[in-house]
Design a protein around this motif. Sequence first.
Motif, PDB file in Angstrom:
ATOM      1  N   VAL A 271     -10.897   3.878  -1.149  1.00 12.19           N
ATOM      2  CA  VAL A 271      -9.893   2.986  -0.539  1.00 12.19           C
ATOM      3  C   VAL A 271      -8.569   3.270  -1.240  1.00 12.19           C
ATOM      4  O   VAL A 271      -8.536   3.381  -2.474  1.00 12.19           O
ATOM      5  N   CYS A 272      -7.497   3.393  -0.457  1.00 16.13           N
ATOM      6  CA  CYS A 272      -6.165   3.619  -1.045  1.00 16.13           C
ATOM      7  C   CYS A 272      -5.809   2.433  -1.958  1.00 16.13           C
ATOM      8  O   CYS A 272      -6.197   1.295  -1.682  1.00 16.13           O
ATOM      9  N   ASN A 273      -5.063   2.711  -3.027  1.00 12.18           N
ATOM     10  CA  ASN A 273      -4.673   1.616  -3.932  1.00 12.18           C
ATOM     11  C   ASN A 273      -3.377   0.928  -3.495  1.00 12.18           C
ATOM     12  O   ASN A 273      -2.937  -0.025  -4.122  1.00 12.18           O
ATOM     13  N   ARG A 274      -2.762   1.424  -2.381  1.00 16.57           N
ATOM     14  CA  ARG A 274      -1.482   0.861  -1.921  1.00 16.57           C
ATOM     15  C   ARG A 274      -1.601   0.164  -0.567  1.00 16.57           C
ATOM     16  O   ARG A 274      -0.742  -0.615  -0.200  1.00 16.57           O
ATOM     17  N   CYS A 275      -2.604   0.566   0.218  1.00 19.66           N
ATOM     18  CA  CYS A 275      -2.780  -0.047   1.536  1.00 19.66           C
ATOM     19  C   CYS A 275      -4.285  -0.084   1.837  1.00 19.66           C
ATOM     20  O   CYS A 275      -5.087   0.279   0.983  1.00 19.66           O
ATOM     21  N   SER A 276      -4.642  -0.482   3.032  1.00 26.73           N
ATOM     22  CA  SER A 276      -6.080  -0.674   3.287  1.00 26.73           C
ATOM     23  C   SER A 276      -6.770   0.591   3.822  1.00 26.73           C
ATOM     24  O   SER A 276      -7.938   0.549   4.189  1.00 26.73           O
ATOM     25  N   LEU A 277      -6.051   1.704   3.827  1.00 22.51           N
ATOM     26  CA  LEU A 277      -6.630   2.944   4.371  1.00 22.51           C
ATOM     27  C   LEU A 277      -7.895   3.347   3.618  1.00 22.51           C
ATOM     28  O   LEU A 277      -7.964   3.248   2.387  1.00 22.51           O
ATOM     29  N   LYS A 278      -8.889   3.804   4.406  1.00 26.47           N
ATOM     30  CA  LYS A 278     -10.142   4.266   3.785  1.00 26.47           C
ATOM     31  C   LYS A 278     -10.296   5.756   4.107  1.00 26.47           C
ATOM     32  O   LYS A 278     -10.911   6.124   5.118  1.00 26.47           O
ATOM     33  N   GLN A 287      -3.396  13.511   0.070  1.00 27.98           N
ATOM     34  CA  GLN A 287      -2.287  13.732   0.995  1.00 27.98           C
ATOM     35  C   GLN A 287      -1.621  12.396   1.355  1.00 27.98           C
ATOM     36  O   GLN A 287      -0.411  12.270   1.370  1.00 27.98           O
ATOM     37  N   HIS A 288      -2.467  11.417   1.589  1.00 28.11           N
ATOM     38  CA  HIS A 288      -1.989  10.075   1.930  1.00 28.11           C
ATOM     39  C   HIS A 288      -1.200   9.466   0.755  1.00 28.11           C
ATOM     40  O   HIS A 288      -0.127   8.888   0.962  1.00 28.11           O
ATOM     41  N   LEU A 289      -1.696   9.634  -0.460  1.00 30.47           N
ATOM     42  CA  LEU A 289      -1.017   9.068  -1.640  1.00 30.47           C
ATOM     43  C   LEU A 289       0.388   9.639  -1.800  1.00 30.47           C
ATOM     44  O   LEU A 289       1.312   8.928  -2.216  1.00 30.47           O
ATOM     45  N   LYS A 291       2.439  10.323   0.473  1.00 32.13           N
ATOM     46  CA  LYS A 291       3.368   9.587   1.353  1.00 32.13           C
ATOM     47  C   LYS A 291       3.877   8.339   0.634  1.00 32.13           C
ATOM     48  O   LYS A 291       5.062   8.048   0.641  1.00 32.13           O
ATOM     49  N   HIS A 292       2.973   7.599   0.010  1.00 33.56           N
ATOM     50  CA  HIS A 292       3.397   6.404  -0.748  1.00 33.56           C
ATOM     51  C   HIS A 292       4.345   6.813  -1.870  1.00 33.56           C
ATOM     52  O   HIS A 292       5.348   6.159  -2.119  1.00 33.56           O
ATOM     53  N   PHE A 293       3.971   7.891  -2.565  1.00 29.23           N
ATOM     54  CA  PHE A 293       4.730   8.356  -3.728  1.00 29.23           C
ATOM     55  C   PHE A 293       6.148   8.744  -3.311  1.00 29.23           C
ATOM     56  O   PHE A 293       7.131   8.316  -3.909  1.00 29.23           O
TER      57      PHE A 293
END
Length: 298
Positions: A271-278, A287-289, A291-293
């Motif tokens: 589970v992402c630590n910034r949003c609810s994405l699994k 790759q998703h992280l 985007k947050h970064f």
Amino acid sequence: MMSRGKYLLRCKSARRKDIVIPNGETLIVGRSPITGIKNTRVSKRHLKLTSTDKGVICEAIGSNRAFVNGQPLVQFDKKLLLNKEVLNLIEGELEYQLIMDEKNENTATPGKEPKMVHSNHWSQGLFRAMEDPELKVLDDEKVCVIKDKYPKATHHFLVLPKEHLSTLNDLTASHTTLVEHMVQVAEDHLIKDLKDFEFKMGFHAIPSMAQVHMHVISQDFNSPCLKTKKHWNSFNTDYFILAKDVLSQIKSEGKVNTSSAMKSLLSENLVCNRCSLKPKNIPDLKQHLLKHFKAKQK
Ligand code: AMP
Ligand code: ZN
């Protein structure tokens, strides 16, 4: 005083690592990756060993009896083990002989497969890292801060007490000021100058490396060393016990609440630590992280 060197407990009944009791120190030994002992009759905290100028004082902590020169050592008893004398961790088994090692070196014999001495085992790497100028960040009379050799985020430090404390299980209420100091050092000297990053401080419930260490890790998890689900979950589930929770547990219960069952947290779904994405897997998560970064850096 013991002149130089250290004591070794060398196993006679099997090819096991030597247990090293450094000069003037106290060590808790038992069933652990450090000793390589898996026998469940040996407690995780089985014996307390204290080196003195005369020999090693063995104090029974575990429930099953150890034997010093064939004499039983019942729980909370102490006996002095002298050079060349024999200790059985349990009756008739796990026989170790005490050796005074004056060379202060790995005692591997040339031509023979080297015996794994405590200080050279991979799980002892943090002790060596504390002496490594490339990794050492700072120290004071109580603690040493090093950079994690395999950082799982942009900034990843380890804060280690200088007092010999093998695992979280060695922490009691008496270590409250020490843990508070570890947190204070991290706040004053590590996090303060890195205001663009969010940090968490905490301990792995079941660490792989010996000597208690507090992770101080930035929450971007943007690092090539973060490769597996286990890596991610070790910092992003309850497997990561926040320093503030360690403090409240040792203050109120006198110990840290860990159990071997917590290992299963490492295989939970990502589970992402910034949003609810699994995310399905680690490459997707990484790759998703990013985007947050990147969004945070704008
Ligand atoms: P753990 O024991 O699970 O709390 O994690 C041990 C941490 O130590 C990991 O984050 C490793 O990347 C790190 N580590 C392992 N070996 C070394 C070393 N020799 N020097 C510095 N850090 C290390
Ligand atoms: Zn997310």
